[in-house]
Write a protein that holds these residues in place. Structure first.
Motif, PDB file in Angstrom:
ATOM      1  N   LEU A  91       0.832  -1.207   0.000  1.00 42.42           N
ATOM      2  CA  LEU A  91       0.000   0.000   0.000  1.00 42.42           C
ATOM      3  C   LEU A  91       0.867   1.258   0.000  1.00 42.42           C
ATOM      4  CD1 LEU A  91      -2.817  -0.999   2.544  1.00 42.42           C
ATOM      5  CD2 LEU A  91      -3.035  -0.752   0.066  1.00 42.42           C
ATOM      6  N   PHE A  92       1.879   1.276   0.842  1.00 42.19           N
ATOM      7  CA  PHE A  92       2.779   2.434   0.897  1.00 42.19           C
ATOM      8  C   PHE A  92       3.502   2.623  -0.436  1.00 42.19           C
ATOM      9  CE2 PHE A  92       3.751   4.044   5.382  1.00 42.19           C
ATOM     10  CZ  PHE A  92       2.472   3.752   5.838  1.00 42.19           C
ATOM     11  N   LEU A  93       3.946   1.510  -1.025  1.00 45.59           N
ATOM     12  CA  LEU A  93       4.689   1.600  -2.284  1.00 45.59           C
ATOM     13  C   LEU A  93       3.794   2.104  -3.414  1.00 45.59           C
ATOM     14  CD1 LEU A  93       7.315   1.100  -3.812  1.00 45.59           C
ATOM     15  CD2 LEU A  93       6.554  -1.264  -4.204  1.00 45.59           C
ATOM     16  N   LEU A  94       2.568   1.622  -3.480  1.00 49.22           N
ATOM     17  CA  LEU A  94       1.637   2.070  -4.522  1.00 49.22           C
ATOM     18  C   LEU A  94       1.327   3.559  -4.367  1.00 49.22           C
ATOM     19  CD1 LEU A  94      -0.862  -0.948  -4.722  1.00 49.22           C
ATOM     20  CD2 LEU A  94       0.890  -0.279  -6.395  1.00 49.22           C
ATOM     21  N   MET A  95       1.100   3.998  -3.131  1.00 47.48           N
ATOM     22  CA  MET A  95       0.848   5.419  -2.896  1.00 47.48           C
ATOM     23  C   MET A  95       2.079   6.253  -3.238  1.00 47.48           C
ATOM     24  SD  MET A  95      -1.320   5.278   0.668  1.00 47.48           S
ATOM     25  CE  MET A  95      -1.619   7.037   0.710  1.00 47.48           C
ATOM     26  N   TYR A  96       3.246   5.717  -2.948  1.00 43.91           N
ATOM     27  CA  TYR A  96       4.492   6.429  -3.240  1.00 43.91           C
ATOM     28  C   TYR A  96       4.687   6.597  -4.750  1.00 43.91           C
ATOM     29  CZ  TYR A  96       9.528   7.448  -3.206  1.00 43.91           C
ATOM     30  OH  TYR A  96      10.757   8.029  -3.386  1.00 43.91           O
ATOM     31  N   LEU A  97       4.497   5.507  -5.496  1.00 45.88           N
ATOM     32  CA  LEU A  97       4.662   5.560  -6.946  1.00 45.88           C
ATOM     33  C   LEU A  97       3.602   6.453  -7.592  1.00 45.88           C
ATOM     34  CD1 LEU A  97       5.510   1.816  -7.730  1.00 45.88           C
ATOM     35  CD2 LEU A  97       7.084   3.765  -7.590  1.00 45.88           C
ATOM     36  N   ALA A  98       2.368   6.373  -7.084  1.00 47.23           N
ATOM     37  CA  ALA A  98       1.303   7.235  -7.616  1.00 47.23           C
ATOM     38  C   ALA A  98       1.604   8.703  -7.338  1.00 47.23           C
ATOM     39  CB  ALA A  98      -0.047   6.839  -7.004  1.00 47.23           C
ATOM     40  N   THR A  99       2.139   8.979  -6.163  1.00 51.95           N
ATOM     41  CA  THR A  99       2.493  10.361  -5.802  1.00 51.95           C
ATOM     42  C   THR A  99       3.604  10.897  -6.693  1.00 51.95           C
ATOM     43  OG1 THR A  99       1.851   9.979  -3.497  1.00 51.95           O
ATOM     44  CG2 THR A  99       3.295  11.848  -3.929  1.00 51.95           C
ATOM     45  N   PRO A 129      -1.403  14.081   2.050  1.00 47.14           N
ATOM     46  CA  PRO A 129      -1.377  15.336   1.265  1.00 47.14           C
ATOM     47  C   PRO A 129      -0.560  15.250  -0.020  1.00 47.14           C
ATOM     48  CG  PRO A 129      -1.180  15.825   3.597  1.00 47.14           C
ATOM     49  CD  PRO A 129      -1.068  14.342   3.469  1.00 47.14           C
ATOM     50  N   PRO A 130       0.688  14.729   0.004  1.00 49.65           N
ATOM     51  CA  PRO A 130       1.404  14.585  -1.272  1.00 49.65           C
ATOM     52  C   PRO A 130       0.694  13.668  -2.252  1.00 49.65           C
ATOM     53  CG  PRO A 130       2.921  14.386   0.570  1.00 49.65           C
ATOM     54  CD  PRO A 130       1.550  14.368   1.154  1.00 49.65           C
ATOM     55  N   PHE A 131      -0.031  12.667  -1.731  1.00 49.54           N
ATOM     56  CA  PHE A 131      -0.767  11.738  -2.596  1.00 49.54           C
ATOM     57  C   PHE A 131      -2.005  12.397  -3.195  1.00 49.54           C
ATOM     58  CE2 PHE A 131      -4.215   8.534  -2.840  1.00 49.54           C
ATOM     59  CZ  PHE A 131      -3.709   7.744  -3.864  1.00 49.54           C
ATOM     60  N   LEU A 132      -2.689  13.243  -2.414  1.00 46.71           N
ATOM     61  CA  LEU A 132      -3.930  13.864  -2.872  1.00 46.71           C
ATOM     62  C   LEU A 132      -3.702  15.034  -3.821  1.00 46.71           C
ATOM     63  CD1 LEU A 132      -6.266  14.007   0.272  1.00 46.71           C
ATOM     64  CD2 LEU A 132      -6.490  12.546  -1.736  1.00 46.71           C
ATOM     65  N   ASN A 133      -2.619  15.765  -3.617  1.00 45.10           N
ATOM     66  CA  ASN A 133      -2.408  16.990  -4.407  1.00 45.10           C
ATOM     67  C   ASN A 133      -2.465  16.779  -5.918  1.00 45.10           C
ATOM     68  OD1 ASN A 133      -2.291  18.774  -2.265  1.00 45.10           O
ATOM     69  ND2 ASN A 133      -0.089  18.611  -2.022  1.00 45.10           N
TER      70      ASN A 133
END
Length: 326
Positions: A34-42, A286-290
């Motif tokens: 989950l963290f990795l997917l959010m990181y790559l998406a961000t 926040p970095p993921f949503l922006n």
């Protein structure tokens, strides 16, 4: 005969152990995924915003200048915590050195502080654009925008040095278990064998002063914005104005409320699991949503992306028609 004072039987901490959300292997893999997917998406989303706002001249406006800087900041911000968190989720070692821990504390303070100031400046930009449109180009000059951004970064450096220095000036002995998936000041204060009262007052005072001041400014800006928007003659104009303001309010609310939940209350009254979950909402969300809020819902960025892709495709076709040089 000289009597030397006895040295207490305590161990000086030279490294720390970070905490996982769970020790069950399957859950550790799930959390890392989950963290990795959010990181790559961000990274992908913010890099897309930086690319589009840089190469499309129609987006060389103050609003997109600040958005580009916010995207660069978000990529740096999420990179401070997530890679190390994924490593401790998947690997047996949860160790982070004293220097690495200090670096995380410094960078989290720096990027969080600068992001808050940038979000505040973006609220100012929207206020001038909607409430004083005739003076917008005169007030929000490029030189002024650059100066405000540099002031945010430089003051963030001073803010980070102050808090990192005051945290690691303390003595850490015996326990080295940080009850968090990254190093932050409130978690480290619990491990100190020194008096942390002044540190807690410093964190509380600075959080109220900086966070409260920015929140008050943003709130006043949007009160003026909404009062102006409601006077617009057509529903389309009102909808367009609201669509640019509401996402900004959402990001600011999530960022400030989650940060306040960790930094404003005393360090001794903090449930570990609750703090770990809450910290996700100010360090990762926040970095993921922006990029989702500012790109997927922004018509101008979509059109700019379409223009860039069309331009690249056209240039690729022209290159393919050229004779091959033997």
């Amino acid at each position: 005969m000289v009597n030397f004072p006895k040295i207490p039987n305590s161990t000086t901490v030279t490294e720390f152990l970070l905490t996982r959300f769970s020790d069950v292997w399957e859950l550790r893999v799930l959390h890392a995924l989950l963290f990795l997917l959010m990181y790559l998406a961000t990274l992908t989303g913010n890099l897309l915003i930086v690319t589009v706002t840089t190469f499309d001249w129609k987006l060389h406006t103050p609003m997109y200048f600040f958005l580009r800087n916010l995207s660069v900041l978000d990529m740096c911000y999420i990179s401070v915590t997530v890679p190390k968190a994924c490593a401790i989720f998947l690997l047996d070692s949860r160790v982070i050195s004293m220097a690495g821990c200090a670096a995380q504390v410094f960078l989290v303070f720096l990027f969080a502080y600068t992001e808050l100031l940038l979000l505040t400046i973006m609220a100012l930009d929207r206020y001038v654009a909607i409430c004083q449109p005739l003076h917008y180009t005169m007030i929000m000059k490029h030189r002024v925008c650059v100066q405000m951004t540099l002031a945010s970064v430089l003051s963030g450096l001073a803010y980070s040095v102050l808090h990192t220095g005051s945290t690691f000036y303390l003595s850490f002995c015996q326990s080295n278990m940080v009850h968090q998936f990254f190093c932050d000041s409130p978690s480290l204060l619990k491990l100190s064998c020194s008096d942390t009262f002044s540190n807690e007052i410093l964190i509380l005072a600075s959080a109220v002063l900086v966070g409260g001041g920015c929140f008050a400014f943003i709130t006043m800006s949007y009160i003026c914005i909404f009062s102006t928007v409601l006077k617009l003659p057509t529903r389309g104009e009102r909808g367009k104005a609201f669509s640019t303001c509401v996402p900004h309010i959402l990001v600011v609310t999530v960022f400030l409320s989650s940060g306040a939940a960790v930094y404003v209350k005393p360090a001794s009254n903090s449930p570990t699991v609750q703090d770990m979950i809450t910290s996700v909402f100010y360090s990762i969300i926040p970095p993921f949503l922006n990029p989702i809020i500012y790109s997927l819902r922004n018509k101008q960025i979509k059109e700019a992306l379409r223009r860039i892709m069309t331009r690249n495709l056209d240039s690729g076709k022209k290159d393919s028609l050229k004779p091959f040089p033997f």
